[in-house]
Design an enzyme around this catalytic site. Structure first.
Site, mmCIF file in Angstrom:
data_model
loop_
_atom_site.group_PDB
_atom_site.id
_atom_site.type_symbol
_atom_site.label_atom_id
_atom_site.label_comp_id
_atom_site.label_asym_id
_atom_site.label_seq_id
_atom_site.Cartn_x
_atom_site.Cartn_y
_atom_site.Cartn_z
ATOM 1 C CD1 TRP A 106 -7.495 5.473 -5.863
ATOM 2 C CD2 TRP A 106 -7.537 6.798 -7.652
ATOM 3 N NE1 TRP A 106 -6.324 6.156 -5.889
ATOM 4 C CE2 TRP A 106 -6.317 6.981 -6.984
ATOM 5 C CE3 TRP A 106 -7.780 7.544 -8.812
ATOM 6 C CZ2 TRP A 106 -5.352 7.872 -7.437
ATOM 7 C CZ3 TRP A 106 -6.822 8.428 -9.253
ATOM 8 C CH2 TRP A 106 -5.624 8.584 -8.560
ATOM 9 C CG ASP B 90 -6.203 1.736 -0.159
ATOM 10 O OD1 ASP B 90 -5.152 2.036 -0.766
ATOM 11 O OD2 ASP B 90 -7.043 2.571 0.206
#
Lengths: 191, 138
Positions: free
Chosen positions: A113, A132
């Site tokens: 994101w 991540d």
């Protein structure tokens, strides 16, 4: 003894900030973009220079984001680091990677994101890509949970609770990185 | 290596986007805004270079889809577009920019705010079925 330790740590961090590879290359990038060589706006520099390269391709000239910020806002391994304004997880810099790279043995999830954070030195908003790193057990160090501009999961493009490792080969979350992908035209609307 | 690739994508992405749309008479500041809106609202899943991922289709497909009967409407009704937080005008600008940058085509006439407003008012409940119907020609 602990006072000596703290002094050594602070001195080392200050030295790293002044003389680190990132700082040197950022300054070198500014010199190059400053006019010593023409037509090099598209040269890929470090992630900190992406905003500059992207912006210059539009004909305007923006400096690379200043990175010599003192204190926690200038320490990538601290929750208060300016780029970590909406991070939720373990900082990869404390886990064997860095604020812009994954630890060895982990894979960066391709989906993620994106939000904006304001650099306190130049007061500009930068587009931050929260990635991540996946494939090893949760790191467990330097946990941060800042949620500036974050929104509930029904706005997935603004949510940091999602396990973005869902887009990677392994869905096991290890840590999070925060990379600059460009200079924002404006801050994200949720702020 | 991943970082270098990403940097190349972003820089090439910016330069190519501006050149392509500048040739179409779109103001550079509008291109810059569309690119910003793409990065902030679309690139999380479609990725910086529009290449998509295992679960998200590549935007290189958009040119082919746009050319199909109903393709123009399809692109304004898929969830990523219809549910975007962008207003109609900025979403129209992103779609026009995206077709040029990734789809190697031009929306002619360009999407307008009015058209986007009408399309996004009818979002697909099953976008995969809609895509299959589009590709099948009905």
């Amino acid at each position: 003894m602990s006072r000596l330790d703290r002094w050594m740590e602070n001195s080392s961090r200050a030295l790293a900030r002044r003389s680190g590879r990132r700082g040197f290359l950022a300054r070198l990038g500014r010199v190059i973009a400053g006019g010593t060589v023409t037509g090099v706006a598209a040269l890929p520099l470090l992630p900190v220079a992406r905003g500059q390269a992207s912006d210059e391709s539009h004909g305007s000239r923006a400096a690379a984001p200043p990175e010599d910020i003192q204190g926690p806002e200038g320490d990538p391994n601290h929750c208060d680091y300016w780029r970590n304004c909406a991070i939720d997880g373990f900082l990869c810099g404390c886990c064997g990677g860095s604020s812009t790279s994954c630890p060895p043995g982990t894979e960066m999830s391709p989906v993620t994101w994106i939000g904006t954070c304001r650099n306190p030195l130049d007061k500009k908003d930068y587009l931050i890509w929260y990635n991540d790193c996946c494939g090893r057990n949760p790191c467990g160090r330097c946990f941060c949970n800042r949620n500036e501009g974050e929104r509930p999961v029904y706005h997935p493009y603004r949510n940091n609770d999602i396990n973005w490792c869902a887009g990677a080969e392994s869905q096991v979350y290890n840590c999070s990185a925060a990379m600059i992908i460009g200079l924002a035209v404006e801050g994200q609307p949720e702020k | 290596m991943r970082l270098l690739s990403a940097a190349l994508l972003v820089t090439g992405f910016a330069a190519a986007g501006v050149q392509a749309l500048a040739a179409d008479g779109v103001a550079a500041r509008d291109v810059k805004m569309a690119q910003h809106d793409y990065l902030l609202n679309c690139a999380a899943c479609h990725l910086l270079g529009g290449q998509g991922s295992r679960t998200v289709p590549p935007l290189a497909d958009t040119g082919r889809l746009f050319a199909l009967p109903g393709g123009r409407e399809y692109l304004g009704r898929v969830p990523g577009a219809a549910h975007s937080p962008l207003d109609d005008k900025r979403l129209a600008a992103v779609l026009n920019w995206m077709l040029s940058r990734f789809g190697d085509t031009t929306a002619d006439p360009p999407y307008t705010a009015g058209e986007i407003g009408r399309l996004r008012a009818q979002p697909y409940l099953d976008p995969l079925a809609a895509r299959r119907r589009l590709l099948a020609g009905h």
